[in-house]
Design a protein around this motif. Sequence first.
Motif, PDB file in Angstrom:
ATOM      1  N   ASP A   1      -6.254   0.696  -4.221  1.00 15.93           N
ATOM      2  CA  ASP A   1      -7.394   1.295  -3.262  1.00 15.93           C
ATOM      3  C   ASP A   1      -7.926   2.365  -3.646  1.00 15.93           C
ATOM      4  O   ASP A   1      -9.255   2.740  -3.421  1.00 15.93           O
ATOM      5  CB  ASP A   1      -6.489   1.539  -1.959  1.00 15.93           C
ATOM      6  CG  ASP A   1      -5.987   0.361  -1.514  1.00 15.93           C
ATOM      7  OD1 ASP A   1      -6.579  -0.871  -1.668  1.00 15.93           O
ATOM      8  OD2 ASP A   1      -4.975   0.443  -0.588  1.00 15.93           O
TER       9      ASP A   1
ATOM     10  N   GLY B   1       0.740  -1.253  -0.229  1.00 21.00           N
ATOM     11  CA  GLY B   1      -0.094   0.052   0.096  1.00 21.00           C
ATOM     12  C   GLY B   1       0.745   1.300   0.017  1.00 21.00           C
ATOM     13  O   GLY B   1       0.404   2.532  -0.380  1.00 21.00           O
TER      14      GLY B   1
ATOM     15  N   ASN C   1      -2.733 -10.278  -5.332  1.00 20.08           N
ATOM     16  CA  ASN C   1      -3.483 -10.171  -6.253  1.00 20.08           C
ATOM     17  C   ASN C   1      -3.589 -11.458  -7.040  1.00 20.08           C
ATOM     18  O   ASN C   1      -2.575 -11.937  -7.501  1.00 20.08           O
ATOM     19  CB  ASN C   1      -3.075  -8.905  -7.069  1.00 20.08           C
ATOM     20  CG  ASN C   1      -4.040  -8.750  -8.297  1.00 20.08           C
ATOM     21  OD1 ASN C   1      -3.789  -9.043  -9.279  1.00 20.08           O
ATOM     22  ND2 ASN C   1      -4.918  -7.716  -7.772  1.00 20.08           N
TER      23      ASN C   1
ATOM     24  N   ASP D   1      -9.936  -6.853  -6.863  1.00 16.63           N
ATOM     25  CA  ASP D   1      -9.210  -7.982  -7.614  1.00 16.63           C
ATOM     26  C   ASP D   1     -10.446  -8.960  -7.561  1.00 16.63           C
ATOM     27  O   ASP D   1     -10.566  -9.521  -8.825  1.00 16.63           O
ATOM     28  CB  ASP D   1      -8.219  -8.632  -6.473  1.00 16.63           C
ATOM     29  CG  ASP D   1      -7.550  -9.727  -7.081  1.00 16.63           C
ATOM     30  OD1 ASP D   1      -7.360  -9.642  -8.328  1.00 16.63           O
ATOM     31  OD2 ASP D   1      -6.791 -10.407  -6.168  1.00 16.63           O
TER      32      ASP D   1
HETATM   33  O1  KG4 Z   1       1.990  -5.130   2.641  1.00 18.51           O
HETATM   34  P1  KG4 Z   1       0.443  -4.383   2.997  1.00 18.51           P
HETATM   35  O2  KG4 Z   1      -0.324  -5.630   3.848  1.00 18.51           O
HETATM   36  O3  KG4 Z   1       0.605  -3.399   3.717  1.00 18.51           O
HETATM   37  C1  KG4 Z   1       1.627  -1.972   3.516  1.00 18.51           C
HETATM   38  O4  KG4 Z   1       2.616  -2.391   3.862  1.00 18.51           O
HETATM   39  O5  KG4 Z   1       1.073  -1.305   2.673  1.00 18.51           O
HETATM   40  O6  KG4 Z   1      -0.211  -4.177   1.602  1.00 18.51           O
HETATM   41  C2  KG4 Z   1      -1.633  -3.602   1.576  1.00 18.51           C
HETATM   42  C3  KG4 Z   1      -2.022  -3.185   0.291  1.00 18.51           C
HETATM   43  C4  KG4 Z   1      -3.270  -2.504   0.223  1.00 18.51           C
HETATM   44  O7  KG4 Z   1      -3.111  -1.399  -0.754  1.00 18.51           O
HETATM   45  C5  KG4 Z   1      -4.202  -3.546  -0.330  1.00 18.51           C
HETATM   46  O8  KG4 Z   1      -5.228  -2.847  -0.986  1.00 18.51           O
HETATM   47  C6  KG4 Z   1      -3.076  -4.437  -1.479  1.00 18.51           C
HETATM   48  O9  KG4 Z   1      -1.944  -4.434  -0.383  1.00 18.51           O
HETATM   49  N1  KG4 Z   1      -3.796  -5.635  -1.668  1.00 18.51           N
HETATM   50  C7  KG4 Z   1      -4.064  -5.867  -2.682  1.00 18.51           C
HETATM   51  C8  KG4 Z   1      -4.909  -7.143  -2.785  1.00 18.51           C
HETATM   52  N2  KG4 Z   1      -4.713  -7.757  -1.402  1.00 18.51           N
HETATM   53  C9  KG4 Z   1      -4.191  -6.871  -0.835  1.00 18.51           C
HETATM   54  N3  KG4 Z   1      -4.269  -5.198  -3.853  1.00 18.51           N
HETATM   55  C10 KG4 Z   1      -4.566  -5.815  -4.910  1.00 18.51           C
HETATM   56  N4  KG4 Z   1      -5.149  -7.180  -4.923  1.00 18.51           N
HETATM   57  C11 KG4 Z   1      -5.289  -7.863  -3.804  1.00 18.51           C
HETATM   58  N5  KG4 Z   1      -5.617  -9.069  -3.938  1.00 18.51           N
END
Ligand code: KG4
Length: 345
Positions: free
Chosen positions: A178, A148, A287, A195
Motif C-alpha cells: 500500500d 494489511g 496477489n 499488482d
Molecule cells: O486481509 P485484508 O483484507 O485486511 C486486513 O486484515 O488487513 O488485507 C488487506 C490488505 C491490503 O493491504 C491490500 O492492499 C492487500 O491486502 N491486498 C493486496 C492485493 N489485494 C489485497 N496486496 C497485493 N496484491 C493484491 N492483489
Amino acid sequence: MGQTDSMYTILGIESSCDDSAAAICRGGQICANVVSRQLDHAQWGGVVPELASRLHQVWVPAVVQQALADAKLTMADLDAIAVTTGPGLMGALLVGTCYAKGLAMGLGKHLIAVDHLQGHLASLFTPPINLPDWTPPALPMVVLTVSGGHTQLQVLRSPLQAEVIGRTRDDAAGEAFDKAAKLLGLPYPGGPELDRLAEAGDPHRHPDIARPDVPGLDFSFSGLKTSFRYYLQKQQQADPTFLARERPHLAAALRHRVVHNLLDKLFQAAEQHGVQSVGIAGGVSANVLLRRAFLAECQRRGLDGRIPPFAYCTDNAAMIAWAGSELHRQRVHADAYTVAYASGG
Ligand code: KG4
Ligand code: ZN
C-alpha cells in the motif's frame, strides 16, 4: 431434541477494518456470504477509522439482513452469532461486537468471539460455495498469513490452533504494497492496483532497490520501503519523466522482492517442520504473482499447496462463520463481558 453437530446454523459478522461483512454457515457449509466494501475511504488515500465506524453502523445491520435473505433463513433459525472481536480498528470492532452482543442477548442465542487472524486461518478450511468436490487441507500444515496489518508464519495442528514461528518486525506485507503504491501515485487501495500494474513490468530493470534481508523466519519490509522511496526520489530528481515512464517496472520490482521473500521463508518453514501441506491466507494472498509462484513451487516440491478462493482472501465473514461453527461445536462461547481488542489476542 438434541441437534447433531452438522446441523448448526451460525451467523458470522466481520467489521475489523473497512469491510462490513456477514455470512451464514449451516451444517458446515457456507450458504450466504455478503461483503460491503467501504469505498468512501478512497478520497482520503487510506482508511479513516472514525468514518469506518460510522459506515459499519449503517452497513453491518444491512449485510446481516442480506445474508439471512440469501440463505432464506430468519434470526430464529440461528444457533449462535460469531463476531470478530479483534485485532483491528477499535471503533470498527466495537460496532460489530456490540451489534452481535445485542442480537445474541435479544434472541437468547450463543455469542462466539473469533480472532481475526484465526478467521484468516479458518479461510483455508471454509468450504467454498459451489465446489462440492473440495476437501480440506491435511494437517499439520504451515501457513503464511499476509494482510494489511499482519505478516506471520504458523504451524497448524488443527484449523483453529496455531503456533507462530515467524512474524514481521515492522511493516506488514500489505502495508508495504500500500505504501509503495502511494509513492507510485496509485489510488487507494494500492495493493491490488500495484499488482495489476506489475503484470506489465520487468522486475529486474531496477536492481538497486534493496531486498528484504532478515535471517531466519522473521520478516522486515521497512528497509525495502525506505530504499524504494529514496530510489524514486533520486531518479525523479535526475529525470522528471522517470516515474511516469518506469511505473510498471517499479511496481514489478517491489512486488517481486516482497513475494519472493515471503515464499522463501514459507518453504524454509515447511522444510524445517517436515510438513506436506502449506497454505497462504489474508488479503495479500489475492496477489497474482504470490498465487502463481506459490502454486508453481508447491508443484515442484510435491507439496499440497492451498489458497482460499478470492472471496475468502480479503476480509469476509464466511471465515468468521465457519470458525464460529467450529468453536460452537467445541462449546467455546463468549458472553456480555467479552471485549473487543485492537491488537494482540
Ligand atoms: O486481509 P485484508 O483484507 O485486511 C486486513 O486484515 O488487513 O488485507 C488487506 C490488505 C491490503 O493491504 C491490500 O492492499 C492487500 O491486502 N491486498 C493486496 C492485493 N489485494 C489485497 N496486496 C497485493 N496484491 C493484491 N492483489
Ligand atoms: Zn484481514
